[in-house]
Motif scaffolding. Sequence first.
Motif, short mmCIF file in Angstrom:
data_model
loop_
_atom_site.label_atom_id
_atom_site.label_comp_id
_atom_site.label_asym_id
_atom_site.label_seq_id
_atom_site.Cartn_x
_atom_site.Cartn_y
_atom_site.Cartn_z
N TYR A 127 0.23 4.53 4.70
CA TYR A 127 -0.41 5.71 5.29
C TYR A 127 -1.86 5.76 4.82
O TYR A 127 -2.25 5.05 3.89
CB TYR A 127 0.35 6.99 4.92
CG TYR A 127 0.33 7.36 3.45
CD1 TYR A 127 -0.53 8.34 2.96
CD2 TYR A 127 1.18 6.73 2.54
CE1 TYR A 127 -0.54 8.69 1.62
CE2 TYR A 127 1.17 7.08 1.19
CZ TYR A 127 0.30 8.05 0.74
OH TYR A 127 0.28 8.39 -0.59
N GLU A 128 -2.66 6.59 5.46
CA GLU A 128 -4.09 6.62 5.20
C GLU A 128 -4.51 7.96 4.61
O GLU A 128 -4.05 9.02 5.03
CB GLU A 128 -4.84 6.38 6.52
CG GLU A 128 -6.33 6.14 6.37
CD GLU A 128 -6.96 5.73 7.68
OE1 GLU A 128 -7.15 4.52 7.89
OE2 GLU A 128 -7.23 6.61 8.52
N VAL A 129 -5.39 7.89 3.62
CA VAL A 129 -5.92 9.08 2.97
C VAL A 129 -7.45 9.07 3.12
O VAL A 129 -8.09 8.07 2.82
CB VAL A 129 -5.55 9.12 1.47
CG1 VAL A 129 -6.18 10.33 0.79
CG2 VAL A 129 -4.04 9.14 1.30
N GLU A 130 -8.01 10.18 3.59
CA GLU A 130 -9.46 10.28 3.69
C GLU A 130 -10.05 10.70 2.34
O GLU A 130 -9.53 11.61 1.68
CB GLU A 130 -9.85 11.29 4.77
CG GLU A 130 -9.51 10.82 6.18
CD GLU A 130 -10.08 11.73 7.25
OE1 GLU A 130 -10.79 12.70 6.89
OE2 GLU A 130 -9.82 11.47 8.44
N ALA A 258 -12.52 -0.90 -6.07
CA ALA A 258 -11.21 -1.01 -6.74
C ALA A 258 -10.85 0.28 -7.47
O ALA A 258 -9.72 0.79 -7.35
CB ALA A 258 -11.23 -2.19 -7.71
N ILE A 259 -11.80 0.83 -8.23
CA ILE A 259 -11.52 2.03 -9.01
C ILE A 259 -11.35 3.25 -8.10
O ILE A 259 -10.50 4.12 -8.36
CB ILE A 259 -12.62 2.27 -10.05
CG1 ILE A 259 -12.62 1.13 -11.09
CG2 ILE A 259 -12.44 3.62 -10.73
CD1 ILE A 259 -11.30 0.93 -11.81
N GLU A 260 -12.11 3.34 -7.04
CA GLU A 260 -11.93 4.44 -6.08
C GLU A 260 -10.55 4.37 -5.44
O GLU A 260 -9.92 5.40 -5.17
CB GLU A 260 -13.04 4.39 -5.03
CG GLU A 260 -14.41 4.78 -5.58
CD GLU A 260 -15.55 4.53 -4.62
OE1 GLU A 260 -16.71 4.65 -5.04
OE2 GLU A 260 -15.29 4.19 -3.44
N THR A 261 -10.07 3.17 -5.23
CA THR A 261 -8.72 2.97 -4.70
C THR A 261 -7.68 3.44 -5.72
O THR A 261 -6.73 4.15 -5.39
CB THR A 261 -8.49 1.49 -4.36
OG1 THR A 261 -9.43 1.09 -3.36
CG2 THR A 261 -7.08 1.25 -3.86
N ALA A 262 -7.86 3.03 -6.98
CA ALA A 262 -6.93 3.44 -8.04
C ALA A 262 -6.90 4.96 -8.19
O ALA A 262 -5.81 5.56 -8.33
CB ALA A 262 -7.32 2.78 -9.36
N LYS A 263 -8.06 5.58 -8.17
CA LYS A 263 -8.15 7.05 -8.28
C LYS A 263 -7.35 7.72 -7.18
O LYS A 263 -6.57 8.65 -7.43
CB LYS A 263 -9.62 7.45 -8.20
CG LYS A 263 -9.90 8.93 -7.95
CD LYS A 263 -9.53 9.80 -9.12
CE LYS A 263 -9.99 11.24 -8.88
NZ LYS A 263 -9.49 12.16 -9.94
N THR A 264 -7.50 7.25 -5.95
CA THR A 264 -6.79 7.84 -4.81
C THR A 264 -5.30 7.66 -4.94
O THR A 264 -4.52 8.61 -4.71
CB THR A 264 -7.29 7.20 -3.50
OG1 THR A 264 -8.72 7.30 -3.43
CG2 THR A 264 -6.68 7.90 -2.29
N ILE A 265 -4.86 6.48 -5.30
CA ILE A 265 -3.43 6.19 -5.42
C ILE A 265 -2.79 7.03 -6.51
O ILE A 265 -1.72 7.62 -6.31
CB ILE A 265 -3.22 4.68 -5.66
CG1 ILE A 265 -3.59 3.88 -4.40
CG2 ILE A 265 -1.77 4.40 -6.08
CD1 ILE A 265 -3.68 2.40 -4.62
N GLU A 268 -2.29 10.49 -5.49
CA GLU A 268 -1.25 10.63 -4.47
C GLU A 268 0.16 10.59 -5.04
O GLU A 268 1.11 11.02 -4.38
CB GLU A 268 -1.39 9.50 -3.42
CG GLU A 268 -2.50 9.72 -2.41
CD GLU A 268 -2.21 10.89 -1.48
OE1 GLU A 268 -1.21 10.83 -0.74
OE2 GLU A 268 -2.96 11.88 -1.51
N MET A 269 0.32 10.07 -6.24
CA MET A 269 1.66 9.99 -6.82
C MET A 269 2.21 11.38 -7.11
O MET A 269 1.47 12.30 -7.47
CB MET A 269 1.63 9.15 -8.11
CG MET A 269 1.41 7.67 -7.84
SD MET A 269 1.43 6.67 -9.35
CE MET A 269 1.31 5.03 -8.63
N ASN A 270 3.50 11.53 -6.96
CA ASN A 270 4.13 12.84 -7.10
C ASN A 270 4.07 13.37 -8.53
O ASN A 270 4.04 14.58 -8.74
CB ASN A 270 5.58 12.76 -6.63
CG ASN A 270 5.68 12.56 -5.12
OD1 ASN A 270 5.08 13.30 -4.36
ND2 ASN A 270 6.42 11.55 -4.70
#
Length: 373
Positions: A127-130, A258-265, A268-270
């Motif tokens: 899924y996609e997150v803005e 890479a770090i912006e991706t890690a921050k978003t993920i 998003e974790m519960n």
Amino acid sequence: MMNKNRAEVFLLRLNGEKGEELNAKIRKLLKELDFFGLEKGDFTGIKIHWGEEGNTGFIPSYYYKELVSRIRACGGKPFFTDTTTLYRTQRYNGLDGTELAYKHGFDYQTVGVPVIIGDGIKGRDFYEVEVNFKQLDKVKIATIVKQADYFIIASHFKGHMLAGFGGALKNVYMGFPSRSHKQKIHSNVKPAFTNVDKCTGCGTCVNICPANAIKIVDNKADFDHKKCWGCGECIVICPEKALKIQWKTDSIVFFEKAIETAKTILDEMNKPPLFINFLLNIVPDCDCMSHTDPPLVPDVGIVASMDPVAIDQASIDLVNQSDVNPDGILAGKAGPGDDKIAAYRPNIPWKYQLKYAEEMGVGVRTYDLVEVK
């Protein structure tokens, strides 16, 4: 385990009491940890890397048995998970990747835990997150991130061709995005020859390239950089070490994406995950390679924390405090106290990813090391 300014990192050295069994040592570490937020009935993903075909450097499945027992004791429902790869090997799709996991000992009979591919058997479940970050406006994430209630990010700490090192952060920013987003992270990385005479025209790079951007011309590899996705796997896989990284911009852009991706993920974790780094068999390159080189330093142990930045910083510090492996690539080039990553990958500013992660609020670099006796 974590406050605004400092984090706790627990260290278990594996040179404990004489004759002490491995699982008994690991139980000591797990008893010290607060499985923050893990509740009865939680679907609990253990994010691992079970190694590429031909690789022997990955952390064996028996190291996870006590972790599985602890999760079940807390009422959780554990499973192993990883996502499909950008490059074409056995982990390119979920079906073949699962079979490889079984082959490497991560089967139900051995560990008693199922393997679930986080982005589906064809790598299309995401899924996609803005977002509104410096480099990224969208992040595509494997659906397992939202489907699981809790995660334990279990990482084999080692060197890495692009990032300098691979630990907790890399296990997140490369382990949970969709295949197309992994391409976006790598998009400024292109292959170039270190010396064209080294190329034998063997075609190994041609077979692994997901973009069909390589062909053999006059017994030499020829690269179409317009087609190239920048996954970098041809550089890693080349048996003659004939290729090097040619940054389209510079490595800072790669780290920021890479770090912006890690921050978003992680956001998003519960629930906030627990991080475990295995400082064992600390090899120069990733477990996605089809072979394994001698370790850079002797085994250190296992570290754990609720903070991914602190645990990676502590892992680096512990490695840098170690002597080098006399049979490894750093023999005679570094010693205790020296920067082992810089000695092996002098052109990669590895410290920047931790600095940027701290700036992004992913974690902190300051920590208290608590040694488990």
